[in-house]
Design an enzyme around this catalytic site. Structure first.
Site, PDB file in Angstrom:
ATOM      1  N   HIS A 121      37.066 -21.790 -31.240  1.00 34.20           N
ATOM      2  CA  HIS A 121      35.875 -20.936 -31.221  1.00 34.20           C
ATOM      3  C   HIS A 121      35.978 -19.861 -32.304  1.00 34.20           C
ATOM      4  O   HIS A 121      36.813 -18.968 -32.222  1.00 34.20           O
ATOM      5  CB  HIS A 121      35.760 -20.291 -29.836  1.00 34.20           C
ATOM      6  CG  HIS A 121      34.553 -19.448 -29.648  1.00 34.20           C
ATOM      7  ND1 HIS A 121      34.628 -18.092 -29.388  1.00 34.20           N
ATOM      8  CD2 HIS A 121      33.237 -19.758 -29.666  1.00 34.20           C
ATOM      9  CE1 HIS A 121      33.407 -17.608 -29.243  1.00 34.20           C
ATOM     10  NE2 HIS A 121      32.548 -18.596 -29.408  1.00 34.20           N
ATOM     11  N   ASP A 166      29.397 -20.071 -36.221  1.00 41.07           N
ATOM     12  CA  ASP A 166      27.999 -19.659 -36.188  1.00 41.07           C
ATOM     13  C   ASP A 166      27.538 -19.511 -37.631  1.00 41.07           C
ATOM     14  O   ASP A 166      28.322 -19.100 -38.494  1.00 41.07           O
ATOM     15  CB  ASP A 166      27.859 -18.301 -35.487  1.00 41.07           C
ATOM     16  CG  ASP A 166      28.456 -18.316 -34.095  1.00 41.07           C
ATOM     17  OD1 ASP A 166      27.901 -19.013 -33.233  1.00 41.07           O
ATOM     18  OD2 ASP A 166      29.467 -17.634 -33.873  1.00 41.07           O
ATOM     19  N   HIS A 203      28.778 -14.227 -36.637  1.00 39.83           N
ATOM     20  CA  HIS A 203      28.165 -14.344 -35.315  1.00 39.83           C
ATOM     21  C   HIS A 203      27.018 -13.364 -35.103  1.00 39.83           C
ATOM     22  O   HIS A 203      25.908 -13.741 -34.736  1.00 39.83           O
ATOM     23  CB  HIS A 203      29.215 -14.135 -34.221  1.00 39.83           C
ATOM     24  CG  HIS A 203      28.651 -14.150 -32.840  1.00 39.83           C
ATOM     25  ND1 HIS A 203      28.167 -13.014 -32.212  1.00 39.83           N
ATOM     26  CD2 HIS A 203      28.463 -15.164 -31.953  1.00 39.83           C
ATOM     27  CE1 HIS A 203      27.715 -13.322 -31.020  1.00 39.83           C
ATOM     28  NE2 HIS A 203      27.887 -14.622 -30.831  1.00 39.83           N
ATOM     29  N   GLU A 206      34.569 -24.479 -34.398  1.00 33.61           N
ATOM     30  CA  GLU A 206      33.219 -24.012 -34.100  1.00 33.61           C
ATOM     31  C   GLU A 206      32.893 -22.831 -34.997  1.00 33.61           C
ATOM     32  O   GLU A 206      33.770 -21.999 -35.285  1.00 33.61           O
ATOM     33  CB  GLU A 206      33.128 -23.588 -32.629  1.00 33.61           C
ATOM     34  CG  GLU A 206      31.747 -23.164 -32.165  1.00 33.61           C
ATOM     35  CD  GLU A 206      31.467 -21.668 -32.324  1.00 33.61           C
ATOM     36  OE1 GLU A 206      30.304 -21.254 -32.111  1.00 33.61           O
ATOM     37  OE2 GLU A 206      32.397 -20.903 -32.665  1.00 33.61           O
ATOM     38  N   GLU A 214      26.817 -23.656 -34.888  1.00 33.30           N
ATOM     39  CA  GLU A 214      25.779 -23.047 -34.059  1.00 33.30           C
ATOM     40  C   GLU A 214      24.776 -22.276 -34.914  1.00 33.30           C
ATOM     41  O   GLU A 214      25.168 -21.414 -35.707  1.00 33.30           O
ATOM     42  CB  GLU A 214      26.384 -22.094 -33.028  1.00 33.30           C
ATOM     43  CG  GLU A 214      25.321 -21.453 -32.149  1.00 33.30           C
ATOM     44  CD  GLU A 214      25.850 -20.443 -31.154  1.00 33.30           C
ATOM     45  OE1 GLU A 214      25.041 -19.642 -30.633  1.00 33.30           O
ATOM     46  OE2 GLU A 214      27.071 -20.444 -30.895  1.00 33.30           O
TER      47      GLU A 214
END
Length: 267
Positions: free
Chosen positions: A14, A43, A56, A41, A125
């Site tokens: 993450h 963003d 993020h 992962e 994301e």
């Protein structure tokens, strides 16, 4: 940890190995790869001059020594900032190199994954709402196309997937690149979705929070019965890792990839 050791779950870092290194920095992703993470992962947000960067928050205040909204800053502005200063630099000697803590573009992260020497999946994301709306998905698909990731070879699965809390964002991605899997992220689940395990049109994978899974473990079975894979975020506590293994989820997104892999008997 019997169940955890028996079940094969994809371990996704993450924002990189973000417990050990500053989130969304090259340092965090290099550490995650070294730790053996199956996937990474990130963003993404669009800068004022059209670059996708791994940040993020809407603003850079929390994770850098600068201020302002990502969408109002150009890449050159972001490149002047230190995205590692807020975390203890004594935890990693690599942080002394500005390359490891400067703003990370999606392009640089894709290059890192391509050069890793093993298959590493990437979960991207999209953050919404944003002033750039559909331009985010358009630029994202274009970037993935440049790396040959929108059309996996026959018989193989895509190493990249797109995640979002926005069903509209996933719909845009599915329309532009139908072979890229999409993950519908959920902070909370409505009673209707809880009953039947349905996801919005265009979403192929469920992304419930660990709180949702903890409070409603039977929801995972409903999702599986509806034909969906389940990727749970953000799973750091050993008891939650065990729960996810018992429920048979397909992926765990964690800030602690090395520790989770160890608990799963893979490190």
């Amino acid at each position: 940890m019997t169940h955890a050791r028996q079940h094969t779950i994809q371990v996704v870092a993450h924002r990189g190995a973000s417990e050990d290194a500053p989130e969304h920095t090259l340092a965090a992703y290099v550490k995650a790869i070294e730790d053996g993470a199956d996937g990474l992962e990130c963003d993404v947000r669009l800068t004022a001059d059209g670059h996708l960067v791994c940040v993020h928050d809407r603003r850079v205040n929390r994770t850098s020594n600068g201020r302002g909204a990502v969408s109002t800053l150009e890449l050159a502005d972001l490149a002047q900032l230190d995205f590692g200063a807020w975390k203890d630099p004594h935890e990693s000697p690599d942080w002394g190199d500005p390359e490891y803590t400067s703003v990370l573009t999606l392009e640089r992260l894709l290059a890192l994954v391509a050069d890793a020497g093993r298959r590493i999946e990437l979960a991207v994301e999209t953050k919404h709402p944003t002033r750039w709306a559909g331009q985010v998905e358009q630029r994202l698909v274009q970037q993935l196309e440049r790396f040959g990731l929108t059309r996996p070879p026959t018989g193989s699965t895509s190493p990249v997937r797109v995640m979002s809390f926005s069903a509209r964002s996933l719909h845009r991605v599915a329309a532009a690149a139908p072979q890229i899997p999409t993950v519908y992220l959920m902070q909370f689940v409505s009673p209707r979705r809880m009953r039947d395990g349905r996801l919005p049109a265009g979403a192929r994978i469920a992304g419930p929070s660990i709180r949702t899974v903890r409070n409603h473990p039977s929801y995972v079975e409903r999702l599986h019965q509806a034909g969906h894979r389940v990727h749970v975020w953000t799973v750091d506590d050993p008891a939650d890792v065990e729960l996810c293994a018992e429920l048979g989820v397909e992926a765990i997104i964690t800030n602690r990839p090395r520790q989770v892999l160890s608990q799963l008997g893979r490190a």
